[in-house]
Motif scaffolding. Structure first.
Motif, mmCIF file in Angstrom:
data_model
loop_
_atom_site.group_PDB
_atom_site.id
_atom_site.type_symbol
_atom_site.label_atom_id
_atom_site.label_comp_id
_atom_site.label_asym_id
_atom_site.label_seq_id
_atom_site.Cartn_x
_atom_site.Cartn_y
_atom_site.Cartn_z
ATOM 1 N N LEU A 1 34.974 7.399 3.020
ATOM 2 C CA LEU A 1 34.089 8.422 2.474
ATOM 3 C C LEU A 1 33.088 7.744 1.558
ATOM 4 C CD1 LEU A 1 37.120 9.870 2.764
ATOM 5 C CD2 LEU A 1 35.593 11.792 2.393
ATOM 6 N N GLN A 2 31.812 7.938 1.870
ATOM 7 C CA GLN A 2 30.739 7.239 1.169
ATOM 8 C C GLN A 2 29.699 8.245 0.715
ATOM 9 O OE1 GLN A 2 28.334 4.599 3.638
ATOM 10 N NE2 GLN A 2 28.159 3.165 1.943
ATOM 11 N N ASP A 3 29.235 8.075 -0.527
ATOM 12 C CA ASP A 3 28.169 8.905 -1.060
ATOM 13 C C ASP A 3 26.891 8.605 -0.275
ATOM 14 O OD1 ASP A 3 25.757 9.363 -2.916
ATOM 15 O OD2 ASP A 3 27.373 10.428 -3.943
ATOM 16 N N ALA A 4 26.296 9.626 0.317
ATOM 17 C CA ALA A 4 25.120 9.436 1.169
ATOM 18 C C ALA A 4 23.918 8.913 0.402
ATOM 19 C CB ALA A 4 24.767 10.749 1.865
ATOM 20 N N ALA A 5 23.781 9.271 -0.857
ATOM 21 C CA ALA A 5 22.619 8.846 -1.649
ATOM 22 C C ALA A 5 22.818 7.482 -2.285
ATOM 23 C CB ALA A 5 22.302 9.885 -2.724
ATOM 24 N N SER A 6 23.923 7.310 -3.010
ATOM 25 C CA SER A 6 24.143 6.064 -3.757
ATOM 26 C C SER A 6 24.763 4.960 -2.907
ATOM 27 C CB SER A 6 25.055 6.321 -4.960
ATOM 28 O OG SER A 6 26.384 6.578 -4.527
ATOM 29 N N LYS A 7 25.380 5.345 -1.809
ATOM 30 C CA LYS A 7 26.123 4.431 -0.925
ATOM 31 C C LYS A 7 27.428 3.931 -1.543
ATOM 32 C CE LYS A 7 23.004 4.857 2.210
ATOM 33 N NZ LYS A 7 23.092 6.049 2.998
ATOM 34 N N ASP A 8 27.838 4.503 -2.685
ATOM 35 C CA ASP A 8 29.129 4.159 -3.267
ATOM 36 C C ASP A 8 30.245 4.577 -2.309
ATOM 37 O OD1 ASP A 8 28.029 3.239 -5.648
ATOM 38 O OD2 ASP A 8 28.366 5.138 -6.712
ATOM 39 N N VAL A 9 31.242 3.705 -2.121
ATOM 40 C CA VAL A 9 32.435 4.088 -1.384
ATOM 41 C C VAL A 9 33.302 4.894 -2.351
ATOM 42 C CG1 VAL A 9 34.523 3.272 -0.235
ATOM 43 C CG2 VAL A 9 32.333 2.113 0.162
ATOM 44 N N LEU A 10 33.642 6.115 -1.956
ATOM 45 C CA LEU A 10 34.390 7.010 -2.834
ATOM 46 C C LEU A 10 35.897 6.783 -2.714
ATOM 47 C CD1 LEU A 10 32.271 10.211 -2.187
ATOM 48 C CD2 LEU A 10 31.930 8.419 -3.912
ATOM 49 N N PHE A 11 36.395 6.789 -1.487
ATOM 50 C CA PHE A 11 37.801 6.506 -1.214
ATOM 51 C C PHE A 11 37.993 6.415 0.288
ATOM 52 C CE2 PHE A 11 37.555 11.130 -1.560
ATOM 53 C CZ PHE A 11 38.275 11.592 -0.475
ATOM 54 N N ILE A 12 39.209 6.102 0.693
ATOM 55 C CA ILE A 12 39.568 6.048 2.104
ATOM 56 C C ILE A 12 40.680 7.053 2.349
ATOM 57 C CG2 ILE A 12 40.595 4.612 3.919
ATOM 58 C CD1 ILE A 12 39.194 2.226 2.614
ATOM 59 N N GLY A 13 40.546 7.815 3.417
ATOM 60 C CA GLY A 13 41.569 8.774 3.812
ATOM 61 C C GLY A 13 41.854 8.636 5.290
ATOM 62 N N TYR A 14 42.454 9.676 5.860
ATOM 63 C CA TYR A 14 42.797 9.682 7.277
ATOM 64 C C TYR A 14 42.410 11.022 7.880
ATOM 65 C CZ TYR A 14 45.516 5.674 5.853
ATOM 66 O OH TYR A 14 45.868 4.475 5.328
ATOM 67 N N ALA A 15 42.074 10.997 9.160
ATOM 68 C CA ALA A 15 41.764 12.242 9.870
ATOM 69 C C ALA A 15 42.483 12.242 11.212
ATOM 70 C CB ALA A 15 40.263 12.385 10.086
ATOM 71 N N ASN A 16 42.976 13.404 11.571
ATOM 72 C CA ASN A 16 43.448 13.630 12.931
ATOM 73 C C ASN A 16 42.396 14.508 13.618
ATOM 74 O OD1 ASN A 16 43.915 16.188 11.890
ATOM 75 N ND2 ASN A 16 46.150 16.078 12.053
ATOM 76 N N GLU A 17 42.650 14.894 14.854
ATOM 77 C CA GLU A 17 41.653 15.705 15.567
ATOM 78 C C GLU A 17 41.368 17.019 14.843
ATOM 79 O OE1 GLU A 17 41.900 15.983 19.900
ATOM 80 O OE2 GLU A 17 43.311 14.302 19.834
ATOM 81 N N GLN A 18 42.399 17.641 14.302
ATOM 82 C CA GLN A 18 42.246 18.914 13.593
ATOM 83 C C GLN A 18 41.368 18.746 12.350
ATOM 84 O OE1 GLN A 18 46.012 20.438 12.201
ATOM 85 N NE2 GLN A 18 45.175 22.460 11.728
ATOM 86 N N ALA A 19 41.580 17.676 11.591
ATOM 87 C CA ALA A 19 40.786 17.431 10.380
ATOM 88 C C ALA A 19 39.329 17.144 10.733
ATOM 89 C CB ALA A 19 41.373 16.271 9.583
ATOM 90 N N LEU A 20 39.110 16.362 11.779
ATOM 91 C CA LEU A 20 37.735 16.072 12.193
ATOM 92 C C LEU A 20 37.029 17.341 12.636
ATOM 93 C CD1 LEU A 20 35.371 14.206 12.790
ATOM 94 C CD2 LEU A 20 36.454 13.694 15.010
ATOM 95 N N LYS A 21 37.698 18.164 13.420
ATOM 96 C CA LYS A 21 37.088 19.428 13.865
ATOM 97 C C LYS A 21 36.741 20.312 12.663
ATOM 98 C CE LYS A 21 37.729 23.450 16.903
ATOM 99 N NZ LYS A 21 36.689 24.137 16.206
ATOM 100 N N ALA A 22 37.665 20.427 11.710
ATOM 101 C CA ALA A 22 37.416 21.244 10.514
ATOM 102 C C ALA A 22 36.242 20.675 9.714
ATOM 103 C CB ALA A 22 38.674 21.323 9.650
ATOM 104 N N THR A 23 36.156 19.354 9.603
ATOM 105 C CA THR A 23 35.052 18.708 8.893
ATOM 106 C C THR A 23 33.721 19.078 9.537
ATOM 107 O OG1 THR A 23 36.396 16.864 8.127
ATOM 108 C CG2 THR A 23 34.024 16.468 8.288
#
Length: 134
Positions: A32-54
């Motif tokens: 997960l990266q801030d679109a403006a500053s390009k700072d990396v915020l953190f790392i997580g995980y996604a499955n198909e359900q999480a990606l669809k919800a996103t």
């Protein structure tokens, strides 16, 4: 004080990916990266359900590997991350969520002043086994 989250002793979780794999969850890592500053915020995980919800909700939704459930970032903290774009790497085994922070915070931990931290990467390794708060 939570020593893992606030301390200055290095204690990396080298078993994290093995533990995630042991649950049988079919996930990919998400940066997960801030679109403006390009700072990396953190790392997580996604499955198909999480990606669809996103993609449907236009906010960062991840799969909590510790709770085995969808995690809408900011649902409890208020630090919602609005989705700008989702990118996929060359091997299609990880994702990059470009996001806008709706508040100043992205991390679930708080600074000494009580504010949510803007990124989860708030410490630097200073030497063998030592951390420094930036």
């Amino acid at each position: 004080m939570n020593e893992l989250e606030e301390g200055t002793r290095l204690a990396l979780d080298f078993g994290k990916l093995r533990a995630v794999a042991a649950t049988g969850s079919e996930v990919v890592p998400v940066v997960l990266q801030d679109a403006a500053s390009k700072d990396v915020l953190f790392i997580g995980y996604a499955n198909e359900q999480a990606l669809k919800a996103t993609l449907d909700e236009r906010i960062a939704v991840l799969w909590s590997t510790s709770r085995n459930e969808l995690w809408r970032k900011g649902a409890s903290s208020g630090d919602v991350l609005e989705l700008v774009e989702v990118r996929v790497n060359c091997e299609q085994n990880s994702l990059l969520y470009l996001v806008n922070r709706t508040t100043g915070g992205a991390c679930h931990t708080k600074s000494a002043s009580g504010d949510a931290r803007p990124t989860c990467y708030y410490r630097s390794i200073t030497g063998e086994g030592a951390l420094r708060h930036d």
